[in-house]
Design a protein around this motif. Structure first.
Motif, PDB file in Angstrom:
ATOM      1  N   TYR A 155       0.846  -1.191   0.000  1.00  0.00           N
ATOM      2  CA  TYR A 155       0.000   0.000   0.000  1.00  0.00           C
ATOM      3  C   TYR A 155       0.881   1.241   0.000  1.00  0.00           C
ATOM      4  O   TYR A 155       1.823   1.353   0.779  1.00  0.00           O
ATOM      5  CB  TYR A 155      -0.906   0.001   1.241  1.00  0.00           C
ATOM      6  CG  TYR A 155      -1.632   1.303   1.459  1.00  0.00           C
ATOM      7  CD1 TYR A 155      -2.742   1.631   0.687  1.00  0.00           C
ATOM      8  CD2 TYR A 155      -1.213   2.206   2.427  1.00  0.00           C
ATOM      9  CE1 TYR A 155      -3.413   2.832   0.881  1.00  0.00           C
ATOM     10  CE2 TYR A 155      -1.877   3.411   2.634  1.00  0.00           C
ATOM     11  CZ  TYR A 155      -2.982   3.713   1.852  1.00  0.00           C
ATOM     12  OH  TYR A 155      -3.644   4.902   2.050  1.00  0.00           O
ATOM     13  N   GLY A 156       0.615   2.175  -0.904  1.00  0.00           N
ATOM     14  CA  GLY A 156       1.417   3.385  -0.989  1.00  0.00           C
ATOM     15  C   GLY A 156       2.608   3.264  -1.912  1.00  0.00           C
ATOM     16  O   GLY A 156       3.299   4.235  -2.157  1.00  0.00           O
ATOM     17  N   GLY A 157       2.863   2.060  -2.441  1.00  0.00           N
ATOM     18  CA  GLY A 157       3.921   1.885  -3.428  1.00  0.00           C
ATOM     19  C   GLY A 157       5.157   1.173  -2.951  1.00  0.00           C
ATOM     20  O   GLY A 157       5.881   0.573  -3.722  1.00  0.00           O
ATOM     21  N   GLY A 158       5.435   1.244  -1.642  1.00  0.00           N
ATOM     22  CA  GLY A 158       6.556   0.490  -1.117  1.00  0.00           C
ATOM     23  C   GLY A 158       7.910   1.150  -1.301  1.00  0.00           C
ATOM     24  O   GLY A 158       8.036   2.344  -1.543  1.00  0.00           O
ATOM     25  N   GLU A 159       8.939   0.326  -1.215  1.00  0.00           N
ATOM     26  CA  GLU A 159      10.313   0.816  -1.205  1.00  0.00           C
ATOM     27  C   GLU A 159      10.755   1.278  -2.586  1.00  0.00           C
ATOM     28  O   GLU A 159      10.080   1.011  -3.592  1.00  0.00           O
ATOM     29  CB  GLU A 159      11.237  -0.283  -0.684  1.00  0.00           C
ATOM     30  CG  GLU A 159      11.225  -1.548  -1.526  1.00  0.00           C
ATOM     31  CD  GLU A 159      12.060  -2.651  -0.901  1.00  0.00           C
ATOM     32  OE1 GLU A 159      12.865  -3.250  -1.624  1.00  0.00           O
ATOM     33  OE2 GLU A 159      11.906  -2.901   0.307  1.00  0.00           O
ATOM     34  N   PRO A 160      11.883   1.996  -2.671  1.00  0.00           N
ATOM     35  CA  PRO A 160      12.364   2.479  -3.968  1.00  0.00           C
ATOM     36  C   PRO A 160      12.514   1.338  -4.970  1.00  0.00           C
ATOM     37  O   PRO A 160      12.984   0.255  -4.641  1.00  0.00           O
ATOM     38  CB  PRO A 160      13.717   3.092  -3.615  1.00  0.00           C
ATOM     39  CG  PRO A 160      13.581   3.507  -2.185  1.00  0.00           C
ATOM     40  CD  PRO A 160      12.716   2.460  -1.543  1.00  0.00           C
ATOM     41  N   ASN A 166       8.359   9.141  -5.487  1.00  0.00           N
ATOM     42  CA  ASN A 166       7.278   9.950  -4.931  1.00  0.00           C
ATOM     43  C   ASN A 166       7.651  10.319  -3.511  1.00  0.00           C
ATOM     44  O   ASN A 166       8.678   9.897  -2.985  1.00  0.00           O
ATOM     45  CB  ASN A 166       5.948   9.187  -4.988  1.00  0.00           C
ATOM     46  CG  ASN A 166       5.965   7.956  -4.093  1.00  0.00           C
ATOM     47  OD1 ASN A 166       5.681   8.051  -2.907  1.00  0.00           O
ATOM     48  ND2 ASN A 166       6.320   6.803  -4.651  1.00  0.00           N
ATOM     49  N   GLU A 167       6.802  11.098  -2.854  1.00  0.00           N
ATOM     50  CA  GLU A 167       7.094  11.585  -1.516  1.00  0.00           C
ATOM     51  C   GLU A 167       6.453  10.735  -0.433  1.00  0.00           C
ATOM     52  O   GLU A 167       6.529  11.089   0.754  1.00  0.00           O
ATOM     53  CB  GLU A 167       6.614  13.035  -1.389  1.00  0.00           C
ATOM     54  CG  GLU A 167       7.314  14.000  -2.349  1.00  0.00           C
ATOM     55  CD  GLU A 167       6.773  15.407  -2.240  1.00  0.00           C
ATOM     56  OE1 GLU A 167       5.833  15.611  -1.458  1.00  0.00           O
ATOM     57  OE2 GLU A 167       7.288  16.295  -2.934  1.00  0.00           O
ATOM     58  N   LEU A 168       5.863   9.624  -0.785  1.00  0.00           N
ATOM     59  CA  LEU A 168       5.221   8.772   0.209  1.00  0.00           C
ATOM     60  C   LEU A 168       6.268   7.982   0.981  1.00  0.00           C
ATOM     61  O   LEU A 168       7.365   7.720   0.483  1.00  0.00           O
ATOM     62  CB  LEU A 168       4.240   7.822  -0.482  1.00  0.00           C
ATOM     63  CG  LEU A 168       3.047   8.479  -1.181  1.00  0.00           C
ATOM     64  CD1 LEU A 168       2.203   7.429  -1.876  1.00  0.00           C
ATOM     65  CD2 LEU A 168       2.207   9.264  -0.187  1.00  0.00           C
ATOM     66  N   PRO A 169       5.940   7.541   2.207  1.00  0.00           N
ATOM     67  CA  PRO A 169       6.903   6.741   2.969  1.00  0.00           C
ATOM     68  C   PRO A 169       7.146   5.391   2.289  1.00  0.00           C
ATOM     69  O   PRO A 169       6.302   4.893   1.545  1.00  0.00           O
ATOM     70  CB  PRO A 169       6.207   6.565   4.326  1.00  0.00           C
ATOM     71  CG  PRO A 169       4.760   6.766   4.048  1.00  0.00           C
ATOM     72  CD  PRO A 169       4.702   7.780   2.946  1.00  0.00           C
ATOM     73  N   THR A 170       8.327   4.835   2.549  1.00  0.00           N
ATOM     74  CA  THR A 170       8.662   3.533   1.961  1.00  0.00           C
ATOM     75  C   THR A 170       8.893   2.474   3.021  1.00  0.00           C
ATOM     76  O   THR A 170       8.964   1.290   2.704  1.00  0.00           O
ATOM     77  CB  THR A 170       9.933   3.648   1.095  1.00  0.00           C
ATOM     78  OG1 THR A 170      11.015   4.104   1.912  1.00  0.00           O
ATOM     79  CG2 THR A 170       9.712   4.620  -0.061  1.00  0.00           C
ATOM     80  N   ASN A 173       6.664  -0.562   8.148  1.00  0.00           N
ATOM     81  CA  ASN A 173       5.834  -0.252   9.308  1.00  0.00           C
ATOM     82  C   ASN A 173       5.049   1.040   9.100  1.00  0.00           C
ATOM     83  O   ASN A 173       3.878   1.135   9.492  1.00  0.00           O
ATOM     84  CB  ASN A 173       6.695  -0.154  10.568  1.00  0.00           C
ATOM     85  CG  ASN A 173       7.147  -1.509  11.070  1.00  0.00           C
ATOM     86  OD1 ASN A 173       6.461  -2.508  10.880  1.00  0.00           O
ATOM     87  ND2 ASN A 173       8.317  -1.545  11.698  1.00  0.00           N
ATOM     88  N   ALA A 174       5.679   2.024   8.473  1.00  0.00           N
ATOM     89  CA  ALA A 174       4.981   3.284   8.201  1.00  0.00           C
ATOM     90  C   ALA A 174       3.828   3.064   7.228  1.00  0.00           C
ATOM     91  O   ALA A 174       2.739   3.633   7.392  1.00  0.00           O
ATOM     92  CB  ALA A 174       5.955   4.317   7.648  1.00  0.00           C
ATOM     93  N   LEU A 175       4.060   2.234   6.215  1.00  0.00           N
ATOM     94  CA  LEU A 175       2.999   1.939   5.255  1.00  0.00           C
ATOM     95  C   LEU A 175       1.867   1.160   5.915  1.00  0.00           C
ATOM     96  O   LEU A 175       0.686   1.371   5.608  1.00  0.00           O
ATOM     97  CB  LEU A 175       3.571   1.150   4.075  1.00  0.00           C
ATOM     98  CG  LEU A 175       4.568   1.907   3.193  1.00  0.00           C
ATOM     99  CD1 LEU A 175       5.192   0.971   2.166  1.00  0.00           C
ATOM    100  CD2 LEU A 175       3.901   3.088   2.499  1.00  0.00           C
ATOM    101  N   ALA A 176       2.209   0.253   6.813  1.00  0.00           N
ATOM    102  CA  ALA A 176       1.180  -0.505   7.529  1.00  0.00           C
ATOM    103  C   ALA A 176       0.312   0.426   8.361  1.00  0.00           C
ATOM    104  O   ALA A 176      -0.925   0.302   8.386  1.00  0.00           O
ATOM    105  CB  ALA A 176       1.830  -1.567   8.414  1.00  0.00           C
ATOM    106  N   ARG A 177       0.956   1.365   9.053  1.00  0.00           N
ATOM    107  CA  ARG A 177       0.189   2.330   9.851  1.00  0.00           C
ATOM    108  C   ARG A 177      -0.651   3.239   8.954  1.00  0.00           C
ATOM    109  O   ARG A 177      -1.790   3.590   9.308  1.00  0.00           O
ATOM    110  CB  ARG A 177       1.145   3.168  10.711  1.00  0.00           C
ATOM    111  CG  ARG A 177       1.824   2.376  11.828  1.00  0.00           C
ATOM    112  CD  ARG A 177       2.536   3.310  12.806  1.00  0.00           C
ATOM    113  NE  ARG A 177       3.628   4.036  12.169  1.00  0.00           N
ATOM    114  CZ  ARG A 177       4.878   3.599  12.104  1.00  0.00           C
ATOM    115  NH1 ARG A 177       5.192   2.421  12.631  1.00  0.00           N
ATOM    116  NH2 ARG A 177       5.826   4.328  11.531  1.00  0.00           N
ATOM    117  N   ALA A 178      -0.109   3.603   7.796  1.00  0.00           N
ATOM    118  CA  ALA A 178      -0.867   4.442   6.867  1.00  0.00           C
ATOM    119  C   ALA A 178      -2.110   3.715   6.363  1.00  0.00           C
ATOM    120  O   ALA A 178      -3.175   4.323   6.203  1.00  0.00           O
ATOM    121  CB  ALA A 178       0.015   4.848   5.687  1.00  0.00           C
TER     122      ALA A 178
END
Length: 320
Positions: A155-160, A166-170, A173-178
């Motif tokens: 979710y959100g695209g993941g790691e590089p 993009n400016e989203l977190p990678t 754990n941050a993506l899971a919380r998002a």
């Protein structure tokens, strides 16, 4: 040639964008019986018609008596190679906005038009469609009972390397919380089945692995909020098999404390960026690898164990 069958056509206008969709209605369905619905999302440079032909979902729908919705990206959106925006503009996607909002509206239109079991609606996508599916799983846990991610990412695209910069977190754990944040008051455990070829050059295999980690962590966060036991950290089952004359594959299953499989990860060894186990005809050759396990059948087997209210009882064994 393109697939033939008892399709119904629809059109949705959403904030200036125009979406077309096809609905496969098996002749075996009974008018007095509410049936499940599977939403299948195509990838970049592909159409709903092409993913219908490549995936093999229509034949399965005939056999198992459910309906299939094939949305198409906005017909005039050529700037992203006829691609869902979830892979290019993830910030523009969310509940009631972007392509995700449009797909949800198409889903609701089908539910309103046909006799659909509202508790048994599922979504699966490949490539860009998988990115969009991950968004739908987080933004619409009240609409989709389970999700399928084929050759996609977290979710959100993941790691590089999994998504254009993009400016989203990678961080996982941050993506899971998002994802839990996107669920909001509708938060619930989201069952997920993931397919990925370990020779995928378009969306690397590690992106699918991160998607598994993210959804397991997301489900744990939901369980913690509900003061329930988190998922066991070790797999409930690991199996390895081979398609006769085709690819070897490994299936790893994660189950809850009651033994209900909440997540499955299918690694297709030696497969690239294709729908696993799909059609072998020339029309589907750019999109399908028939030498892999049948992703349509495997995903339906997984979906059919879940509804919005939870798993079917008794739970099916972890081994596919």
């Amino acid at each position: 040639m393109s697939p033939k069958g008892p399709y119904q056509h629809g059109r949705l206008s959403e904030r200036g964008d125009v979406y077309h969709y096809d609905v496969y209605v098996p002749s075996s369905l009974r008018a007095d019986s509410a049936v499940p619905l599977v939403v299948v999302l195509h990838g970049c440079g592909e159409t709903g018609d092409q993913v219908a032909a490549a995936s093999g979902y229509d034949r399965l729908a005939d056999q198992r008596r459910f309906m299939v919705l094939y949305p198409d990206v906005d017909a005039i959106d050529q700037g992203y190679e006829v691609c869902w925006k979830g892979i290019w503009q993830p910030r523009a996607e969310g509940r009631n906005r972007g392509d995700a909002g449009a797909i949800a509206e198409m889903t609701r239109a089908v539910i309103a038009r046909w006799h659909i079991d509202r508790s048994r609606v599922y979504v699966i996508g490949i490539s860009a469609g998988a990115f969009e599916t991950a968004i739908l799983g987080a933004e619409y846990p009240d609409l989709y009972a389970a999700i399928g991610i084929h050759s996609g990412a977290a979710y959100g695209g993941g790691e590089p390397g999994c998504l254009p910069p993009n400016e989203l977190p990678t961080n996982t754990n941050a993506l899971a919380r998002a994802a839990v944040g996107a669920m909001g008051v509708r938060a619930r455990v989201m069952p997920v089945i993931i397919f990925h070829g370990d020779e995928d050059r378009a969306i690397p295999y590690r992106c699918g692995q991160q998607a598994l980690s993210q959804w397991l962590r997301t489900d744990d966060l939901v369980l913690e909020q509900e003061h329930r036991a988190v998922l066991p950290p070790t797999p409930a089952g690991v199996s390895r098999a081979v398609v006769p004359g085709g690819h070897t594959y490994t299936v790893v299953s994660y189950a809850d404390k009651l033994g209900c499989v909440v997540a499955q990860f299918w690694t297709v060894h030696g497969m690239g960026h294709f729908w696993s186990g799909g059609a072998a005809d020339p029309y589907s050759a750019p999109y399908s690898d028939p030498r892999g396990p049948r992703a349509a059948a495997a995903s339906w087997a997984f979906f059919s164990r879940w509804s919005l209210s939870g798993p079917a009882r008794p739970c099916a064994p972890a081994k596919p």
